[in-house]
Design a protein around this motif. Structure first.
Motif, short mmCIF file in Angstrom:
data_model
loop_
_atom_site.label_atom_id
_atom_site.label_comp_id
_atom_site.label_asym_id
_atom_site.label_seq_id
_atom_site.Cartn_x
_atom_site.Cartn_y
_atom_site.Cartn_z
N LEU A 42 69.07 -92.27 32.20
CA LEU A 42 68.18 -91.92 31.02
C LEU A 42 66.80 -92.49 31.56
CD1 LEU A 42 67.96 -90.55 28.33
CD2 LEU A 42 68.39 -92.83 27.41
N VAL A 43 65.94 -91.41 31.81
CA VAL A 43 64.64 -91.67 32.24
C VAL A 43 63.49 -91.32 31.43
CG1 VAL A 43 62.95 -91.42 34.28
CG2 VAL A 43 65.48 -91.47 34.73
N PHE A 44 62.48 -91.95 31.09
CA PHE A 44 61.20 -91.95 30.36
C PHE A 44 59.94 -91.97 31.24
CE2 PHE A 44 64.46 -93.47 27.66
CZ PHE A 44 64.15 -92.47 26.50
N TRP A 45 59.09 -90.89 31.29
CA TRP A 45 57.86 -91.15 31.91
C TRP A 45 56.57 -90.61 31.30
CZ3 TRP A 45 61.47 -87.60 32.62
CH2 TRP A 45 61.08 -86.09 32.99
N GLN A 52 57.57 -87.95 28.50
CA GLN A 52 58.58 -86.90 28.77
C GLN A 52 59.89 -87.73 28.93
OE1 GLN A 52 57.80 -83.18 31.06
NE2 GLN A 52 56.00 -84.38 31.59
N ALA A 53 61.10 -87.12 28.91
CA ALA A 53 62.36 -87.90 29.17
C ALA A 53 63.35 -86.92 29.59
CB ALA A 53 63.02 -88.52 27.77
N ALA A 54 64.45 -87.51 30.21
CA ALA A 54 65.35 -86.50 30.64
C ALA A 54 66.61 -87.37 31.02
CB ALA A 54 65.06 -85.53 31.91
N VAL A 55 67.84 -86.60 30.82
CA VAL A 55 68.99 -87.17 31.35
C VAL A 55 69.24 -86.86 32.93
CG1 VAL A 55 71.65 -87.61 31.11
CG2 VAL A 55 70.05 -87.23 29.22
N VAL A 93 75.49 -82.85 38.07
CA VAL A 93 75.46 -83.51 39.18
C VAL A 93 74.22 -82.57 39.97
CG1 VAL A 93 76.66 -83.50 41.58
CG2 VAL A 93 77.94 -84.08 39.18
N GLY A 94 73.30 -83.46 40.69
CA GLY A 94 72.17 -82.60 41.58
C GLY A 94 71.37 -82.08 40.34
N SER A 95 71.24 -82.34 39.06
CA SER A 95 70.44 -81.82 38.43
C SER A 95 69.86 -82.55 37.24
CB SER A 95 71.30 -80.30 37.70
OG SER A 95 70.27 -79.68 36.72
N SER A 96 69.40 -81.94 36.01
CA SER A 96 69.02 -82.77 34.82
C SER A 96 69.10 -82.11 33.73
CB SER A 96 67.45 -83.58 35.34
OG SER A 96 66.62 -82.61 35.23
N ALA A 97 68.58 -82.76 32.65
CA ALA A 97 68.90 -82.06 31.38
C ALA A 97 67.49 -82.55 30.70
CB ALA A 97 69.82 -82.29 30.28
N GLU A 98 66.50 -82.10 30.24
CA GLU A 98 65.19 -82.51 29.55
C GLU A 98 65.71 -82.63 27.95
OE1 GLU A 98 60.93 -80.87 28.41
OE2 GLU A 98 61.97 -79.64 29.81
N ILE A 99 65.12 -83.89 27.68
CA ILE A 99 64.90 -84.06 26.33
C ILE A 99 63.87 -83.73 25.53
CG2 ILE A 99 65.28 -85.92 24.61
CD1 ILE A 99 66.89 -87.85 26.85
N TRP A 108 64.45 -87.49 20.33
CA TRP A 108 65.57 -86.79 19.68
C TRP A 108 66.76 -87.02 20.49
CZ3 TRP A 108 65.81 -85.50 14.64
CH2 TRP A 108 66.69 -84.47 14.49
N LEU A 109 67.80 -87.74 20.00
CA LEU A 109 69.21 -87.78 20.72
C LEU A 109 70.31 -87.31 19.68
CD1 LEU A 109 69.00 -90.82 22.83
CD2 LEU A 109 68.86 -88.59 23.53
N LYS A 110 71.08 -86.25 20.17
CA LYS A 110 72.04 -85.68 19.56
C LYS A 110 72.16 -85.68 17.96
CE LYS A 110 77.25 -85.99 19.58
NZ LYS A 110 78.33 -86.86 19.64
N GLY A 111 70.81 -85.04 17.65
CA GLY A 111 70.72 -84.94 15.89
C GLY A 111 69.98 -86.14 15.30
N SER A 112 69.66 -87.03 16.03
CA SER A 112 69.01 -88.25 15.32
C SER A 112 67.55 -88.59 15.98
CB SER A 112 69.80 -89.34 15.24
OG SER A 112 71.32 -89.29 14.48
#
Length: 242
Positions: A42-45, A52-55, A93-99, A108-112
């Protein structure tokens, strides 16, 4: 602390859900070599006032990655076996999901809405993720990776490993061994010594592994590259059984 255009500070964690916590800052560097890793993060920058943040998923091979200048980063690297069930690790795997919709005060994480973590309170943040069911952990994964003899079929073990990590046991082993080899070489060990200590067939086998997973030859690892630094590389406390 590493000062080669990309300052990186990291620490281990006693929380079993976390592999490592790190933070960094870029300075006069345009890209880095991102080393293969079997852990998701879990990365924030923050760059030019924008947060920004992403998994970030596991990386099965080394690759070049752009680095924004004068940006700050913070990350939580999660232990193998830990996952976010609502985001299948196989998709990462080899990718990411932007938050989306991240600010200095909220994420914002899973509705909260959550207050973003930092380097010093990462454990408290992850404990809350666990309590809320956002993060889970399969205890079989760390046990089998540590060499435990479990009364579970090989097929079941592989299925649970892939479900929790996105990688096979063989892939995890190869990545971990290459990272350990890179650390040894940076500490001054010869290629022949690393071959013997880590069970590579020969020096060409080691060279192929380093190129694939670290993105460096043994020679380049011995001479740090300020123009193209490596991502986080550290010595683990235990090695995975062969």
């Amino acid at each position: 602390m590493i000062r080669l255009g990309l300052e990186i500070e990291s620490r281990p964690s006693e929380l079993p859900y976390i592999e490592r916590v790190w933070r960094s800052r870029s300075d006069d560097v345009g890209r880095m070599t991102s080393i293969a890793t079997s852990h998701w993060e879990l990365v924030f920058w923050e760059h030019r006032g924008q947060v920004q943040a992403a998994v970030m998923g596991p990386e099965p091979a080394a690759s070049l990655a752009p680095v924004p200048e004068n940006a700050s980063f913070f990350g939580i690297s999660f232990a193998l076996g830990t996952s976010m069930p609502h985001i299948p690790i196989s998709r990462l795997v080899g990718s990411s999901a932007e938050i989306p919709d991240v600010t200095r005060r909220s994420v914002w994480l899973k509705g909260s809405t959550w207050h973003p973590p930092d380097y010093d309170n990462a454990e408290a943040f992850v404990r809350r993720l666990v309590r809320e069911g956002i993060v889970d952990r399969d205890p079989i994964v760390p046990a089998v990776l540590a060499g435990a003899d479990l009364d579970v079929s090989e097929r079941t073990l592989q299925r649970r490993l892939v479900a929790a990590t996105g990688l096979t046991r063989g892939a995890i082993r190869q990545i971990r061994r290459a990272r350990e080899a890179a650390v040894l070489i940076q500490e001054g060990a010869s290629a022949q010594d690393v071959v013997h200590r880590l069970g590579y067939f020969d020096q060409p086998h080691l060279a192929r592994s380093l190129t694939r997973y670290i993105g460096r030859t043994a020679t380049r690892l011995s001479s740090p590259d300020e123009a193209e630094p490596l991502s986080l590389l550290y010595k683990t406390s235990t090695s995975m059984p062969a």
